[in-house]
Design an enzyme around this catalytic site. Structure first.
Site, PDB file in Angstrom:
ATOM      1  N   GLU A 243      29.706  37.039  18.652  1.00 58.85           N
ATOM      2  CA  GLU A 243      31.109  37.197  18.600  1.00 58.85           C
ATOM      3  C   GLU A 243      31.612  38.576  19.152  1.00 58.85           C
ATOM      4  O   GLU A 243      31.286  39.573  18.743  1.00 58.85           O
ATOM      5  CB  GLU A 243      31.752  36.959  17.141  1.00 58.85           C
ATOM      6  CG  GLU A 243      31.485  35.625  16.586  1.00 58.85           C
ATOM      7  CD  GLU A 243      31.593  35.631  15.090  1.00 58.85           C
ATOM      8  OE1 GLU A 243      31.097  34.499  14.462  1.00 58.85           O
ATOM      9  OE2 GLU A 243      31.879  36.566  14.441  1.00 58.85           O
TER      10      GLU A 243
ATOM     11  N   LEU B  28      33.610  31.919  16.567  1.00 61.07           N
ATOM     12  CA  LEU B  28      33.398  32.425  15.591  1.00 61.07           C
ATOM     13  C   LEU B  28      32.681  31.371  14.420  1.00 61.07           C
ATOM     14  O   LEU B  28      33.226  30.750  13.791  1.00 61.07           O
ATOM     15  CB  LEU B  28      34.745  32.752  15.032  1.00 61.07           C
ATOM     16  CG  LEU B  28      35.645  33.745  15.565  1.00 61.07           C
ATOM     17  CD1 LEU B  28      37.051  33.964  15.128  1.00 61.07           C
ATOM     18  CD2 LEU B  28      34.927  35.007  16.105  1.00 61.07           C
TER      19      LEU B  28
ATOM     20  N   GLU C 120      28.879  31.310  12.863  1.00 59.37           N
ATOM     21  CA  GLU C 120      27.641  31.815  12.869  1.00 59.37           C
ATOM     22  C   GLU C 120      26.684  30.743  12.707  1.00 59.37           C
ATOM     23  O   GLU C 120      25.324  30.993  13.340  1.00 59.37           O
ATOM     24  CB  GLU C 120      27.403  32.880  11.604  1.00 59.37           C
ATOM     25  CG  GLU C 120      28.066  34.006  11.470  1.00 59.37           C
ATOM     26  CD  GLU C 120      29.637  33.905  11.602  1.00 59.37           C
ATOM     27  OE1 GLU C 120      30.445  34.842  12.142  1.00 59.37           O
ATOM     28  OE2 GLU C 120      30.293  32.956  11.071  1.00 59.37           O
TER      29      GLU C 120
ATOM     30  N   GLN D  19      28.018  39.338  13.391  1.00 58.29           N
ATOM     31  CA  GLN D  19      28.726  40.451  13.594  1.00 58.29           C
ATOM     32  C   GLN D  19      28.767  41.279  12.388  1.00 58.29           C
ATOM     33  O   GLN D  19      28.863  42.504  12.415  1.00 58.29           O
ATOM     34  CB  GLN D  19      30.263  39.885  13.770  1.00 58.29           C
ATOM     35  CG  GLN D  19      31.157  40.925  14.124  1.00 58.29           C
ATOM     36  CD  GLN D  19      32.501  40.329  14.410  1.00 58.29           C
ATOM     37  OE1 GLN D  19      33.351  39.732  13.803  1.00 58.29           O
ATOM     38  NE2 GLN D  19      32.958  40.390  15.889  1.00 58.29           N
ATOM     39  N   PHE D  20      28.821  40.737  10.947  1.00 57.91           N
ATOM     40  CA  PHE D  20      28.372  41.413   9.775  1.00 57.91           C
ATOM     41  C   PHE D  20      27.592  40.875   8.958  1.00 57.91           C
ATOM     42  O   PHE D  20      27.515  39.601   9.008  1.00 57.91           O
ATOM     43  CB  PHE D  20      29.762  41.632   9.040  1.00 57.91           C
ATOM     44  CG  PHE D  20      30.794  42.728   9.621  1.00 57.91           C
ATOM     45  CD1 PHE D  20      30.457  44.107   9.432  1.00 57.91           C
ATOM     46  CD2 PHE D  20      31.785  42.356  10.537  1.00 57.91           C
ATOM     47  CE1 PHE D  20      31.369  45.021  10.158  1.00 57.91           C
ATOM     48  CE2 PHE D  20      32.603  43.169  11.210  1.00 57.91           C
ATOM     49  CZ  PHE D  20      32.505  44.532  11.001  1.00 57.91           C
TER      50      PHE D  20
ATOM     51  N   ILE E 116      26.086  36.021   7.279  1.00 58.40           N
ATOM     52  CA  ILE E 116      24.668  35.229   7.551  1.00 58.40           C
ATOM     53  C   ILE E 116      24.630  34.063   6.776  1.00 58.40           C
ATOM     54  O   ILE E 116      23.803  33.074   6.971  1.00 58.40           O
ATOM     55  CB  ILE E 116      23.510  36.071   7.254  1.00 58.40           C
ATOM     56  CG1 ILE E 116      23.386  36.272   5.911  1.00 58.40           C
ATOM     57  CG2 ILE E 116      23.420  37.383   8.410  1.00 58.40           C
ATOM     58  CD1 ILE E 116      22.001  37.156   5.646  1.00 58.40           C
ATOM     59  N   PHE E 117      25.652  34.048   5.631  1.00 61.25           N
ATOM     60  CA  PHE E 117      25.527  32.950   4.726  1.00 61.25           C
ATOM     61  C   PHE E 117      25.691  31.491   5.435  1.00 61.25           C
ATOM     62  O   PHE E 117      25.278  30.525   5.103  1.00 61.25           O
ATOM     63  CB  PHE E 117      26.451  32.861   3.419  1.00 61.25           C
ATOM     64  CG  PHE E 117      25.835  34.052   2.742  1.00 61.25           C
ATOM     65  CD1 PHE E 117      24.946  33.854   1.646  1.00 61.25           C
ATOM     66  CD2 PHE E 117      26.708  35.506   2.659  1.00 61.25           C
ATOM     67  CE1 PHE E 117      24.589  34.999   0.596  1.00 61.25           C
ATOM     68  CE2 PHE E 117      26.093  36.231   1.679  1.00 61.25           C
ATOM     69  CZ  PHE E 117      25.244  36.015   0.732  1.00 61.25           C
TER      70      PHE E 117
ATOM     71  N   HIS F  85      31.144  42.984   4.370  1.00 57.57           N
ATOM     72  CA  HIS F  85      30.740  43.636   5.726  1.00 57.57           C
ATOM     73  C   HIS F  85      29.556  44.677   5.178  1.00 57.57           C
ATOM     74  O   HIS F  85      28.834  44.966   6.245  1.00 57.57           O
ATOM     75  CB  HIS F  85      32.046  44.365   6.275  1.00 57.57           C
ATOM     76  CG  HIS F  85      32.920  43.582   6.658  1.00 57.57           C
ATOM     77  ND1 HIS F  85      33.594  42.347   6.118  1.00 57.57           N
ATOM     78  CD2 HIS F  85      33.470  43.505   8.244  1.00 57.57           C
ATOM     79  CE1 HIS F  85      34.648  41.852   6.977  1.00 57.57           C
ATOM     80  NE2 HIS F  85      34.478  42.462   8.152  1.00 57.57           N
TER      81      HIS F  85
END
Length: 325
Positions: free
Chosen positions: A29, A58, A60, A82-83, A87-88, A129
């Protein structure tokens, strides 16, 4: 030698590998024209084109899923999440599909993917984040977890990660991106994944840390020196694989150890490290191995995160506890 901060060192590593290997691609992203939220990939799309460095929606799960598909087709994707808290949405693709690819295909395919993500507290960022989520990967065979603490290691470890034929979860602490500059070779070099670094030699107690906590440990060590306590600090660099040999060699010398992690205490990297120390070096210990970690709560809002994060004072207390045991 050039002077680089960690952000610039990681970018330089990716530039070298994009130049060297046409199968290396970067996506995520805003990584293209904008250069990422923290500008880690700034300028790479202009230099290598939109087919090598490109933006994604957007999503993941789609980013990680595309990385898996490209990996089995011979590409070497660098997929930015991105943060870390995002990752979830991608755990199935990262920890099930990518991590098991070599095994489930009988060695016919692998997943030479680098999953990059910023993480870490002390920057007053928004929820999700900053959490340190490396513990999620510890029970996942097939994926490596790399967490550099300085620009030199970050560049060498990133090049090693890109060239690795297995997936690497590469975690970059937000507080270290622009924290300081260091001498970094301008050409290509590698730092071995799974090899720890003794950043300070000592004789009284061993401190094991990684990422930002290496620097917190150094501050504690400076204060302890004034008290006459000589601390050895080991930067683990990666927690999977773990360099247990270097750890055991240090404990044989100091006979005492503490482990520092930013993440919550329960079931984190420190717990696994202590278990391996007990299996390999328990007869060399003169005190229990203690943990300094975040409390077992949800990561707090920005107003109180300074009270939540491990501090030099907490490390000093742990060192004194093992010395006085």
């Amino acid at each position: 030698m050039a002077q680089m901060n960690m952000l610039e060192a990681i970018r330089d590593a990716m530039r070298i590998e994009l130049t060297r290997d046409p199968n290396v691609v970067i996506f995520g992203e805003d990584v293209g024209h904008v250069g990422g939220v923290f500008r880690v990939t700034e300028g790479l799309q202009k230099e290598f084109g939109e087919e090598r460095v490109f933006d994604t929606p957007l999503a993941e799960s789609a980013i990680a899923g595309m990385a898996v598909g490209m990996g089995i087709q011979g590409f070497r994707p660098i997929a930015e999440i991105q943060f870390v808290g995002f990752i979830f949405e991608a755990l199935d693709q990262m920890f099930v599909q990518a991590a098991r690819m070599r095994y489930r295909s009988g060695g016919r395919y692998n997943s030479p993917i680098v999953f990059r993500t910023p993480f870490g507290g002390g920057v007053k960022a928004a929820e999700l984040h900053t959490d340190a989520l490396e513990g999620l990967a510890l029970q996942t065979p097939g994926i490596k977890v790399v967490i550099p603490s300085n620009p030199y290691d970050a560049k060498g470890l990133m090049i090693s990660a890109i060239r690795d034929n297995d997936p690497v979860f590469f975690m970059e602490h937000l507080n270290l991106y622009r924290a300081f500059r260091d001498e970094v070779p301008e050409g290509e070099y590698t730092v071995e994944i799974g090899k720890a670094n003794v950043v300070k030699e000592g004789k009284d107690v061993t401190i094991l840390a990684y990422g930002m906590m290496v620097h917190t440990a150094k501050k504690a060590a400076d204060e302890l020196e004034k008290q006459g306590v000589n601390v050895e600090i080991i930067d683990l660099r990666s927690i999977v694989p773990l360099d247990i040999d270097t750890i055991v060699a240090s404990i044989k010398k100091t006979n005492r150890c503490i482990v520092v992690q930013e993440a919550q205490k329960t079931s984190g990297a420190a717990a696994e490290i202590i278990a391996q120390i007990n299996e390999n070096a328990i007869l060399h210990l003169e005190a229990p191995v203690l943990r300094v970690a975040g409390p077992d709560t949800v990561y707090p809002f920005a107003q109180i995160e300074d009270q939540w994060l491990p501090t030099p004072a907490r490390i000093i207390k742990a060192v004194n506890d093992v010395l006085n045991f």
